[in-house]
Design an enzyme around this catalytic site. Sequence first.
Site, PDB file in Angstrom:
ATOM      1  N   GLY A   1       0.827  -1.199   0.000  1.00  0.00           N
ATOM      2  CA  GLY A   1       0.000   0.000   0.000  1.00  0.00           C
ATOM      3  C   GLY A   1       0.861   1.248   0.000  1.00  0.00           C
ATOM      4  O   GLY A   1       1.896   1.328  -0.679  1.00  0.00           O
ATOM      5  N   SER A   2       0.473   2.235   0.795  1.00  0.00           N
ATOM      6  CA  SER A   2       1.086   3.569   0.722  1.00  0.00           C
ATOM      7  C   SER A   2       2.543   3.621   1.164  1.00  0.00           C
ATOM      8  O   SER A   2       3.241   4.590   0.856  1.00  0.00           O
ATOM      9  CB  SER A   2       0.272   4.555   1.544  1.00  0.00           C
ATOM     10  OG  SER A   2      -1.030   4.690   1.004  1.00  0.00           O
TER      11      SER A   2
END
Length: 595
Positions: free
Chosen positions: A316-317
């Site tokens: 993810g981020s």
Amino acid sequence: MRSTASSSRSNSRVAASKGVAFSKSPVLAVRLPDWRSRVVLFVLFAAFAALAGRAVWVQVADNKFLQEQGANRYMRTQELPATRGKIFDRNGMVLASSLPVKSVSIFTEDYKANPASPEKVRELARLLEMPEAELQKKLNSNRSYVYLKRQVEMDVVAQIEKLDIDGIDTRKEYKRFYPQGEVMAHMVGFTNVEDVGQEAMELAQQKSLAGQPGSRRVIKDRLGRIVEDVGMSHEPHDGKDLTLSVDSKLQYIAFNSIKNAVEKFHAKAGAAVVLDVHTGEVLALANWPTYNPNNRAHLTGEQLRNRVITDTFEPGSTFKPFTVALGLDKGLITPKTMIDTGNGRFMVTGKVIRDTHPHGVIDIGTIIQKSSNIGTTKISQMMSAQEMWEMFTKVGLGQAPRFGFPGAVAGRVRPYKSWRPVEQANMSFGQGISMSLLQLARAYMIFARDGDMIPLSFQKITEKPVGQQIISPKTAAQMRVMLESVVSPEGTAPQAQIAGYRVGGKTGTAQKVIDGRYSQTHYVGNFAGMVPMSNPRFIIAVMIDDVSGLYHTGGAVAAPTFATLAANALRAANVPPDSTVTDIIIPEHPFEESN
């Protein structure tokens, strides 16, 4: 008359010599010719001569075969076990050692000839910690020699010998003990009953730790008991000691931080890893759930899994900094380049890319601080798929790691030629790509250092490693500024702040893939960061898997876990503070990053 009798006897002798019967009785008549008796005598003499010659040959001239066959019936080669090498942490604390124990066995023929009383059998079963019925079955086995129990501790063996049961046999062997227990389980591993490594460093360094067993020649009786020691054939060579890179103090801190986080957030599992920025040594590696290597009676697969190394997840981020760093390094953007992220929705070939909040026009630093999917997507559109793929592989993703640790996974980075535009966009913010927590932590090394990457080591090293340059020192410095803004009150990880120290890092919240689809209820919250930012000493990565609560994002569950771990690690390592800020400001409703 006397003359007549004498004449008759003389005639009989003459007749006998000519083959005529001595008497008129047919029973006493000589029927066989004389030559036949001589032939029989010769044959018998020749047979005895042949047997005598053969006896002389096999016992004098060619006696090697018979000696070997005889020796095989009473001579035995007995293995002499080598002592397995000890395992130490980087400061000399013992993590694994082999202590002498004994196996307890029974010569069943001796036992059956003089069985023990029921009371003694009952006491033996108690000492061996086994059901009496099972013990009776072994005592009355049809085999001549039966193991009752392996690796019995010496004080228990002494009590067994006092029972004075006929046929009991005890032999020396070794048992592995792990003083740190469950805290160090996934780093050290364990051995089986034969003292062979089964997991972690016990398995990875099996050949070096095990050494070379010796042997000696002994004479045994028909029941297998040693009656004479003939001599040593080979001396045993003990295994080499092993010093790991792990620091027991930091390991204990990491272990408790993860355990407490999993319990606090009602998560399925958690993991953390601490790396030394300057040497690449793995200072701590912790998982929860875990197991006790000293007592594996109820060991399960969930406890055995070394999630830091063997489990992959979509970051993810936490992966966005790599897309931004590539853009900066190629001169496509600068920290002040403005990107229009619109109203939080952006279409890429018919697919919607979303931000959790609309940000409008923002600079590159704010894209990292606010964790904008649309911002990183637009940056990725400035570069080719090949350029991104090369960046990902240079930091060690999608390829088999060379950590010297069993079970390390490669993760997944698909060949760039097959990327569609929407897939390239997804990969820019950490979807459609997978890695282990250890791979993620190592990749962050390019930000903590001056853009280069060094190999990881699970063993203590004495020489400074040589790095491979991935991005420029200028880009690395720019990224550290952006990563530090993430933990500010305006960023996605204010809960990662530490009083007295500057912190930098990035949050990530990844949807888990279940049955081929992204789940809307199952997430992996993670945080990767470094401390202290003035001169990074540690890279710390934390993963909290499948939180069952109101908050599931990396900023809400992984960031505070990181802060607790990092703060204690810095103090334990006597790293001086680099900030005068002591009051931590955490917004009432921390900003959530886009997945």
